[in-house]
Write a protein that holds these residues in place. Structure first.
Motif: not given
Length: 162
Positions: A74, A92-96, A109-111
């Motif tokens: 990330q 979003l598809l990840f915790p923000c 931010v994930p890859r």
């Protein structure tokens, strides 16, 4: 879940009593993800361009950013506007994590999103009427900013249609 009168919420938003509404329809979700990607690449390009110096060429800087993304699981995107993140965080598809105070924040931010952001910047740059060998980072950043502003307006308009 508490029942909500959509018309009342819409009216409060239009009067300025509510700053941000998050839309959950499918088109808006895609728009939110695209906007987040543009915010991420803008920050990564700005950071790398500062180290490259004034008048930095876009394609070498983008290659540096892409290399950084591939090296890490990330990347940290800093300087992201809290208001926009608040609007897109739920999609979003990840915790923000979005702070309650302040105008800007940094987000890991994930890859997968960072790769998508690099691809979006590449497509945007390809669409500009400038020779690849002459394209400067500041030109792409200006175009990215206009695109982000247009998407933000669309997100807000989608919220109006509650």
């Amino acid at each position: 879940m508490i029942p909500v009168d959509r018309e009342e919420v819409k009216e409060r938003f239009l009067r300025g009593e509510i700053d941000v509404l998050i839309c959950t329809d499918a088109a808006a979700e895609g728009l939110n993800l695209q906007t987040a990607g543009l915010l991420v690449i803008r920050d990564l390009l700005e950071t790398r361009a500062r180290s490259a110096g004034e008048g930095a060429l876009f394609w070498p800087v983008l290659r540096e950013v892409a290399s950084l993304v591939e090296e890490r699981g990330q990347v940290l995107a800093g300087g992201l506007p809290v208001g926009v993140l608040r609007a897109v965080a739920g999609e979003l598809l990840f915790p923000c994590p979005v702070p309650a105070a302040g105008d800007r924040t940094a987000v890991p931010v994930p890859r997968v999103l960072a790769r998508a952001a690099v691809d979006a910047a590449s497509r945007l740059a390809d669409g500009l009427k400038v020779r690849k060998s002459e394209l400067r980072v500041d030109t792409v950043l200006a175009r990215l900013q206009r695109e982000i502003e247009a998407r933000w307006r669309q997100i807000r308009q989608t919220s109006y249609s509650l």
